[in-house]
Design a protein around this motif. Structure first.
Motif, mmCIF file in Angstrom:
data_model
loop_
_atom_site.group_PDB
_atom_site.id
_atom_site.type_symbol
_atom_site.label_atom_id
_atom_site.label_comp_id
_atom_site.label_asym_id
_atom_site.label_seq_id
_atom_site.Cartn_x
_atom_site.Cartn_y
_atom_site.Cartn_z
ATOM 1 N N TYR A 139 0.854 -1.100 0.052
ATOM 2 C CA TYR A 139 -0.059 0.085 -0.069
ATOM 3 C C TYR A 139 0.846 1.172 0.037
ATOM 4 N N PRO A 140 1.432 1.830 -1.212
ATOM 5 C CA PRO A 140 2.346 2.913 -1.235
ATOM 6 C C PRO A 140 1.454 4.042 -1.227
ATOM 7 N N ALA A 141 1.853 5.143 -0.338
ATOM 8 C CA ALA A 141 1.295 6.393 -0.253
ATOM 9 C C ALA A 141 2.156 7.573 -0.528
ATOM 10 N N ALA A 142 1.959 8.386 -1.613
ATOM 11 C CA ALA A 142 2.685 9.453 -1.846
ATOM 12 C C ALA A 142 1.916 10.756 -1.323
ATOM 13 N N SER A 143 2.769 11.535 -0.644
ATOM 14 C CA SER A 143 2.239 12.614 0.220
ATOM 15 C C SER A 143 3.559 13.856 0.251
ATOM 16 N N GLY A 144 3.195 14.945 -0.634
ATOM 17 C CA GLY A 144 4.237 15.881 -0.745
ATOM 18 C C GLY A 144 4.131 16.878 0.421
ATOM 19 N N SER A 145 2.948 17.442 0.665
ATOM 20 C CA SER A 145 2.497 18.512 1.639
ATOM 21 C C SER A 145 1.185 18.572 1.827
ATOM 22 N N ALA A 146 0.747 19.483 2.737
ATOM 23 C CA ALA A 146 -0.663 19.462 2.936
ATOM 24 C C ALA A 146 -1.725 19.747 1.932
ATOM 25 N N ASP A 147 -1.097 20.254 0.891
ATOM 26 C CA ASP A 147 -1.803 20.586 -0.113
ATOM 27 C C ASP A 147 -1.798 19.663 -1.216
ATOM 28 N N GLY A 148 -1.361 18.353 -0.974
ATOM 29 C CA GLY A 148 -1.564 17.204 -1.972
ATOM 30 C C GLY A 148 -0.382 17.161 -2.936
ATOM 31 N N GLY A 149 0.922 17.319 -2.705
ATOM 32 C CA GLY A 149 2.072 17.416 -3.478
ATOM 33 C C GLY A 149 2.295 18.565 -4.235
ATOM 34 N N SER A 154 10.577 4.051 2.923
ATOM 35 C CA SER A 154 10.094 5.420 2.528
ATOM 36 C C SER A 154 11.233 6.093 1.716
ATOM 37 N N HIS A 155 10.882 6.824 0.904
ATOM 38 C CA HIS A 155 11.778 7.813 0.004
ATOM 39 C C HIS A 155 11.262 9.173 -0.148
ATOM 40 N N VAL A 156 12.088 9.998 -0.527
ATOM 41 C CA VAL A 156 11.884 11.319 -0.940
ATOM 42 C C VAL A 156 11.979 11.416 -2.442
ATOM 43 N N VAL A 157 10.978 11.720 -3.083
ATOM 44 C CA VAL A 157 10.957 11.887 -4.552
ATOM 45 C C VAL A 157 10.669 13.120 -5.095
ATOM 46 N N GLU A 158 11.368 13.541 -6.358
ATOM 47 C CA GLU A 158 11.128 14.890 -6.746
ATOM 48 C C GLU A 158 9.661 14.712 -7.308
ATOM 49 N N THR A 159 8.983 15.841 -7.330
ATOM 50 C CA THR A 159 7.467 15.939 -7.662
ATOM 51 C C THR A 159 7.541 16.085 -9.204
ATOM 52 N N ASN A 160 7.861 15.089 -9.980
ATOM 53 C CA ASN A 160 7.536 15.227 -11.590
ATOM 54 C C ASN A 160 7.225 13.767 -11.807
ATOM 55 N N GLY A 161 6.375 13.832 -13.066
ATOM 56 C CA GLY A 161 5.652 12.355 -13.606
ATOM 57 C C GLY A 161 6.683 11.303 -13.597
ATOM 58 N N GLN A 162 7.748 11.490 -14.230
ATOM 59 C CA GLN A 162 8.546 10.480 -14.713
ATOM 60 C C GLN A 162 8.993 9.817 -13.259
ATOM 61 N N GLU A 197 -4.130 11.380 -12.670
ATOM 62 C CA GLU A 197 -3.912 10.699 -14.233
ATOM 63 C C GLU A 197 -2.767 10.088 -14.620
ATOM 64 N N ILE A 198 -1.503 10.413 -13.928
ATOM 65 C CA ILE A 198 -0.317 9.840 -14.473
ATOM 66 C C ILE A 198 -0.032 8.479 -13.674
ATOM 67 N N LEU A 199 -0.657 8.177 -12.452
ATOM 68 C CA LEU A 199 -0.376 7.229 -11.623
ATOM 69 C C LEU A 199 -1.465 6.048 -11.823
ATOM 70 N N SER A 200 -2.589 6.433 -12.541
ATOM 71 C CA SER A 200 -3.491 5.277 -12.481
ATOM 72 C C SER A 200 -3.286 4.189 -13.522
ATOM 73 N N PRO A 201 -2.569 4.469 -14.694
ATOM 74 C CA PRO A 201 -2.127 3.210 -15.488
ATOM 75 C C PRO A 201 -1.296 2.519 -14.862
ATOM 76 N N HIS A 202 -0.587 2.819 -13.525
ATOM 77 C CA HIS A 202 0.246 2.005 -13.083
ATOM 78 C C HIS A 202 0.181 1.245 -11.643
ATOM 79 N N ALA A 203 -1.282 1.727 -11.299
ATOM 80 C CA ALA A 203 -1.669 1.169 -9.904
ATOM 81 C C ALA A 203 -3.015 0.471 -10.111
ATOM 82 N N GLU A 204 -3.244 -0.447 -9.095
ATOM 83 C CA GLU A 204 -4.368 -1.292 -9.000
ATOM 84 C C GLU A 204 -5.481 -0.346 -8.768
ATOM 85 N N GLU A 205 -5.312 0.442 -7.669
ATOM 86 C CA GLU A 205 -6.323 1.348 -7.222
ATOM 87 C C GLU A 205 -5.540 2.795 -6.736
#
Length: 314
Positions: free
Chosen positions: A27-37, A56-64, A92-100
């Motif tokens: 169950y991965p969770a992506a959370s950048g800040s209080a306003d959703g990344g 857990s990881h810190v990822v740059e907020t871009n689609g790739q 939109e960018i994560l939907s093709p790569h996730a079950e939910e």
């Protein structure tokens, strides 16, 4: 015929879905800040079905970068993140790569906060089915219509803002204004003559701004209605009493599919067609002049504190 998406949405609305799975389902969770990344970095946390934290990881907020990080998780993926500025783009960018994909409406937290804490908290809530409010982000074929609807709403706000400024300027100089004749090209000359020379130039500039934003608003409205009429459902909805072309064009990309509502009455309320009851006796004024909410009237015999309440009133 009900599609798989509509059936899933119906299960969500009915409360039958709890996010369970067979095997060690992450169950991965992506959370950048209080306003959703909306920040430059996003906290990315992963937990298994048993609740064990897998990293857990810190990822740059871009689609790739987000897609590549999500692909490192093997098996079925369930993603959750907060509702915010970039939540629609993330969906939109994560939907093709996730079950939910779940977009959660999260209330403000008063405790310690960090990207990692928020990500693990959201993932745990998704795993246990504790997310109370899910934000619907599936736009389907109404993506263009939704963007045009938001643009039209912003243009309407700009027109109203300039109209208020024009009337405020006239009233500040003692000129009585009412109705919409003050905005027309034929009627504005009469009001300009009542202003002193010092204020007339400012009013002329405001009228020029109004003409510009009004022309953009009309063009946005024309494009919105034209895009809505590309969908056959718009003609059916416009035949309903009280639903015009603009209201239908705004409603279609928001509702998308009525199958996601458990009952038709919930659907009516969501569209603003439900019955709303208001009472003028909900608030009472105290001796100091302040207002407080009035006590709810209880039926005798059903109130466990009936005797105590009677003593206080007496």
């Amino acid at each position: 015929m009900t599609t798989e998406l509509e059936a899933t949405l119906a299960d969500y609305a009915a409360g039958n879905y709890r996010g369970g799975a067979v095997g060690d389902r992450p169950y991965p969770a992506a959370s950048g800040s209080a306003d959703g990344g909306s920040s430059a970095r996003a906290g990315f946390a992963v937990i298994g079905e048993s609740g064990k934290r897998q990293g857990s990881h810190v990822v740059e907020t871009n689609g790739q970068a987000l897609v590549e990080q999500l692909k490192t998780i093997t098996g079925k993926r369930n993603v959750v993140f907060e509702e915010g500025t970039q939540s629609r783009w993330l969906y939109e960018i994560l939907s093709p790569h996730a079950e939910e994909i779940v977009v959660a409406m999260v209330s403000e937290s008063r405790g310690q906060k960090s990207d990692e804490r928020d990500a693990f908290r959201l993932a745990e809530q998704l795993r246990t089915g504790a997310i109370k409010t899910r934000v619907f982000k599936e736009v389907g074929e109404y993506k263009t219509l939704g963007e045009l609807g938001r643009t039209h709403a912003m243009n309407v706000q700009d027109v109203v803002r300039v109209q208020n400024r024009i009337k405020a300027l006239l009233r500040s100089r003692g000129v009585a204004v009412a109705g919409k004749s003050v905005y027309s090209e034929q009627g504005r000359g009469e009001f300009l003559e009542k202003l002193p020379n010092a204020s007339r130039a400012a009013a002329t500039m405001l009228y020029a701004q109004y003409d510009a934003v009004e022309a953009v608003r009309r063009r946005a409205e024309k494009g919105l209605v034209a895009e809505a009429h590309r969908h056959p459902m718009s003609r059916v909805l416009e035949s309903c009493p009280g639903l015009g072309p603009i209201r239908v064009a705004q409603m279609m990309p928001i509702v998308v599919s009525p199958a996601r509502f458990r009952t038709k009455r919930q659907f009516w309320s969501y569209c603003g067609l439900g019955i709303v009851m208001r009472s003028t006796s909900d608030w009472i004024q105290n001796k100091e002049g302040g207002w407080r909410r009035a006590e709810v009237q209880k039926t005798r015999g059903l109130n466990l504190n009936q005797l105590e309440t009677s003593k206080v009133r007496g």
